[in-house]
Design a protein around this motif. Structure first.
Motif, PDB file in Angstrom:
ATOM      1  N   VAL A  82      -1.500   4.553  -1.368  1.00 19.34           N
ATOM      2  CA  VAL A  82      -2.707   4.770  -0.565  1.00 19.34           C
ATOM      3  C   VAL A  82      -2.379   4.878   0.923  1.00 19.34           C
ATOM      4  O   VAL A  82      -3.225   5.253   1.718  1.00 19.34           O
ATOM      5  N   MET A 137     -13.533  -1.056 -14.970  1.00 20.51           N
ATOM      6  CA  MET A 137     -13.249  -0.074 -13.910  1.00 20.51           C
ATOM      7  C   MET A 137     -11.888   0.588 -14.092  1.00 20.51           C
ATOM      8  O   MET A 137     -11.670   1.715 -13.672  1.00 20.51           O
ATOM      9  N   ARG A 144      -4.934  -0.993 -17.438  1.00 17.06           N
ATOM     10  CA  ARG A 144      -4.308   0.303 -17.123  1.00 17.06           C
ATOM     11  C   ARG A 144      -2.968   0.475 -17.829  1.00 17.06           C
ATOM     12  O   ARG A 144      -2.328   1.503 -17.702  1.00 17.06           O
ATOM     13  N   VAL A 153     -12.354  -8.897  -1.166  1.00 15.10           N
ATOM     14  CA  VAL A 153     -13.303  -8.446  -2.196  1.00 15.10           C
ATOM     15  C   VAL A 153     -14.747  -8.732  -1.760  1.00 15.10           C
ATOM     16  O   VAL A 153     -15.027  -9.775  -1.170  1.00 15.10           O
ATOM     17  N   TYR A 161      -2.862  -2.551  -9.372  1.00 16.18           N
ATOM     18  CA  TYR A 161      -2.912  -3.327  -8.138  1.00 16.18           C
ATOM     19  C   TYR A 161      -3.921  -4.465  -8.252  1.00 16.18           C
ATOM     20  O   TYR A 161      -5.035  -4.269  -8.751  1.00 16.18           O
ATOM     21  N   LEU A 179       1.865   1.579  -3.494  1.00 13.76           N
ATOM     22  CA  LEU A 179       0.689   1.961  -4.273  1.00 13.76           C
ATOM     23  C   LEU A 179       0.342   3.436  -4.087  1.00 13.76           C
ATOM     24  O   LEU A 179      -0.223   4.071  -4.979  1.00 13.76           O
ATOM     25  N   PHE A 190      -8.895  -9.905 -12.005  1.00 10.97           N
ATOM     26  CA  PHE A 190      -8.288  -8.701 -11.421  1.00 10.97           C
ATOM     27  C   PHE A 190      -6.969  -8.358 -12.115  1.00 10.97           C
ATOM     28  O   PHE A 190      -6.597  -7.186 -12.213  1.00 10.97           O
ATOM     29  N   THR A 203     -11.854   4.151 -15.515  1.00 12.38           N
ATOM     30  CA  THR A 203     -12.753   5.110 -14.864  1.00 12.38           C
ATOM     31  C   THR A 203     -12.416   6.558 -15.196  1.00 12.38           C
ATOM     32  O   THR A 203     -13.294   7.361 -15.481  1.00 12.38           O
ATOM     33  N   GLU A 204     -11.159   6.910 -15.146  1.00 15.53           N
ATOM     34  CA  GLU A 204     -10.786   8.316 -15.349  1.00 15.53           C
ATOM     35  C   GLU A 204     -10.595   8.673 -16.822  1.00 15.53           C
ATOM     36  O   GLU A 204     -10.410   9.834 -17.166  1.00 15.53           O
ATOM     37  N   ARG A 226       0.830  -1.218   0.000  1.00 13.12           N
ATOM     38  CA  ARG A 226       0.000   0.000   0.000  1.00 13.12           C
ATOM     39  C   ARG A 226       0.859   1.261   0.000  1.00 13.12           C
ATOM     40  O   ARG A 226       0.464   2.304  -0.523  1.00 13.12           O
ATOM     41  N   ARG A 258      -8.041  -6.500 -15.134  1.00 17.49           N
ATOM     42  CA  ARG A 258      -8.365  -5.109 -14.796  1.00 17.49           C
ATOM     43  C   ARG A 258      -7.078  -4.289 -14.642  1.00 17.49           C
ATOM     44  O   ARG A 258      -6.990  -3.153 -15.115  1.00 17.49           O
ATOM     45  N   PRO A 317      -5.934  -6.927  -5.790  1.00 13.49           N
ATOM     46  CA  PRO A 317      -6.178  -7.094  -4.344  1.00 13.49           C
ATOM     47  C   PRO A 317      -6.225  -8.552  -3.915  1.00 13.49           C
ATOM     48  O   PRO A 317      -6.343  -9.456  -4.745  1.00 13.49           O
TER      49      PRO A 317
END
Lengths: 299, 261
Positions: free
Chosen positions: B59, B98, B153, B84, B77, B57, B146, B101-102, B54, B149, B79
């Motif tokens: 966060v 997801m 990116r 989950v 990342y 990452l 995951f 998203t941005e 983390r 996902r 998870p």
């Protein structure tokens, strides 16, 4: 009285027509926002915020009776943001933060109304909802909140879904989680405020939860859950208003009771479907076993 | 296979400490993530493995020290499956999307996004599961979803939290080979694990953590009885098999078993 008369007769009354519009839009709005609230495990926040807004409503009308809606709205938004900030402090926890902030606010509202009386809606109307005296301003206010909510759900759809599902990864992926959370809380406060008139403080929370929970039982897709929940909320608002008119009880009560019946029906249908599926799988397994075939393992 | 860290440093953790509330979980950690990194972080439960991820990452902010990222670093990342919410109403393709998203505000996927999602699911061998609910997948398929996902990116650094936990031996083997392929494609990889023998067999670089970095290096350098005693607080016997260390699980007086990798 035939069905058409049952439907059209109450519409002759202006107050009922206004109430029907407000109840249907309110149900849809609460159903839509309720998806995020239930999936985030924040059902208690909806309950708490409606009580907080009641405190704001009581306090605001003492100072500016004609603008009590704005005062109550600002109070609700402040409470929502305070809960959001306090609940991030792990030592306090969201449930305790909501308990302290919103019940304190509700208690203040009760004290003020008891001491000074109400210059706006009556105490009972605020608690259980009323279709009497819905003004054009309130309808426009509700429509404005509905448009704002729709814009948020459409244009922040992905961010809201990601932060609801996995806030940590969303944060690491560049999504502004704090801003998204704050935006949701503000829209939730405005939704509660705008729908309070018809549904009432004590019953708003139920309409945030019931349509979303029923929709979750019916679909495994997020986008479909949003549409289904809004439709169920609108349907409960519409049907509940007619039941309220004919039964002569507060509108909020009948809207929530309609939702409860829909929930019970959905739960029963789901249980029956699960039982049928189990029997079908068992029969398939027995047939495969008789034929000496190996069953595929699925999880 | 490289991965022991000889390329450009893309993420630098310097003398960092981190924790939650008043508890300090990690102290004085130094860790340089290179362009060709392929590292497994091992340690007991509560050692700070996930906190270190983390920290990488972004966060978790360091209490002291610093974490510096090169401007071109794109971190993704994966998870831990246990964290989950499997009841969330979402299908596999919705979950993978997801990652975008941005990049796009509208709810529905653009044609190019649909193609990208289809391509990454195809690459990971789960294209036929795109419209399934996430709970209707096996543990290995959930991990792949995951990873899909994360790959959408287009990362150059992939962080995975316990990617081999809760899956069977074959799935674990497939997972580590998949990660090895991704590393060969130029993605730096850092993962956490409890699986010492699996990591020794597949990863070129290990880091032992228990509140701080106990040791790091190649499996042969790190998997020794002394290092493991410092890391896990118990003496573990290590055998050499075909030049590869194998840890014998003789912990707390339990019957001795060799955990094959």
């Amino acid at each position: 009285m035939n069905v058409l008369e049952t439907i059209f007769a109450p519409l002759a009354y202006d107050f009922f027509a206004r109430g029907l519009i407000v109840a249907t839009i309110s149900g849809a709005l609460l159903g839509l926002i309720g998806v995020y609230i239930t999936l985030r495990g924040m059902s208690y926040i909806g309950h708490g915020l409606s009580h907080a807004v009641f405190g704001g409503f009581a306090a605001a009308q003492l100072f500016a009776a004609q603008f009590y809606v704005i005062g109550a709205g600002l109070w609700g938004i402040a409470s929502a943001l305070a809960i959001n900030v306090v609940s991030r402090k792990q030592r306090i926890g969201a449930d305790a933060a909501i308990g302290v902030i919103t019940t304190g606010s509700f208690a203040l509202g009760v004290a003020l109304l008891t001491k000074f009386g109400s210059r706006g809606p009556s105490f009972d109307s605020a608690l259980f909802g009323s279709i009497l005296g819905i003004s054009t301003f309130q309808i426009w206010g509700l429509l404005a909140v509905a448009v704002l909510t729709l814009l948020m759900v459409v244009f922040r759809y992905r961010a809201l879904m990601f932060t609801t599902f996995d806030p940590d990864v969303a944060d690491a992926s560049g999504v502004n989680v704090s801003r998204t959370d704050a935006m949701l809380m503000i829209v939730l406060s405005l939704t509660i405020l705008a729908t309070l008139t018809v549904i009432g403080v004590t019953l708003v929370a139920a309409m945030l939860v019931i349509p979303a929970v029923v929709a979750r039982m019916l679909t495994n897709s997020f986008s479909k859950m949003l549409v289904t929940s809004a439709a169920i909320g609108a349907g409960c608002g519409f049907v509940g208003m007619y039941l309220s008119y004919y039964a002569g009880v507060p509108s909020g009560t009948m809207i929530v009771l309609t939702g409860s019946v829909v929930f019970a029906l959905a739960l029963s249908l789901r249980s029956i479907r699960s039982a049928v599926n189990r029997r079908s799988h068992t029969a398939d397994a027995q047939a495969q076993s008789v034929q000496g075939k190996k069953m595929p393992v699925t999880f | 296979m490289t991965g022991t860290g000889v390329g450009r440093v893309i993420l630098d953790v310097a003398n960092a400490s981190a924790g939650y509330d008043e508890a300090l979980v990690l102290r004085n950690v130094d860790f340089h993530v290179h362009e060709d990194q392929f590292t497994g972080i091992v340690g007991p439960s509560g050692a700070g493995k996930t906190t270190l991820l983390r920290l990488l990452l972004g966060v978790v902010e360091p209490r002291t020290g610093s974490v510096t990222r090169e401007p071109d670093v794109r971190v993704a990342y994966v998870p831990q499956l246990e964290t989950v919410n499997w009841d969330f109403p979402i299908t596999v393709d919705e979950c993978v999307l997801m990652a975008r998203t941005e990049q796009r505000k509208l709810p529905w996927a653009s044609p190019s996004e649909k193609k990208k999602v289809a391509d990454v699911l195809e690459r990971l061998g789960i294209a036929d599961l795109a419209h399934r609910h996430i709970r209707a997948l096996s543990g290995g398929q959930q991990q792949r979803m995951f990873i899909a996902r994360a790959l959408l990116r287009e990362p150059n650094l992939l962080l995975l939290d316990e990617p081999t936990s809760g899956v069977d031996v074959n799935t674990r083997h497939d997972m580590l080979h998949l990660l090895s392929d991704l590393h060969d494609d130029g993605i730096s990889i850092v993962l956490t694990t409890h699986d010492l023998n699996g990591m020794a067999a597949h990863l070129p670089h290990l880091m032992c953590v228990n509140g701080t970095v106990v040791a790091e290096g190649t499996p042969a350098e790190v998997i020794t009885s002394d290092v493991l005693e410092h890391t896990f607080g118990a003496r573990l016997e290590v055998l050499q098999h075909l030049g590869m260390p194998i840890v014998i699980d003789d912990y707390a007086g339990r019957p001795t078993t060799v955990v094959a990798s």
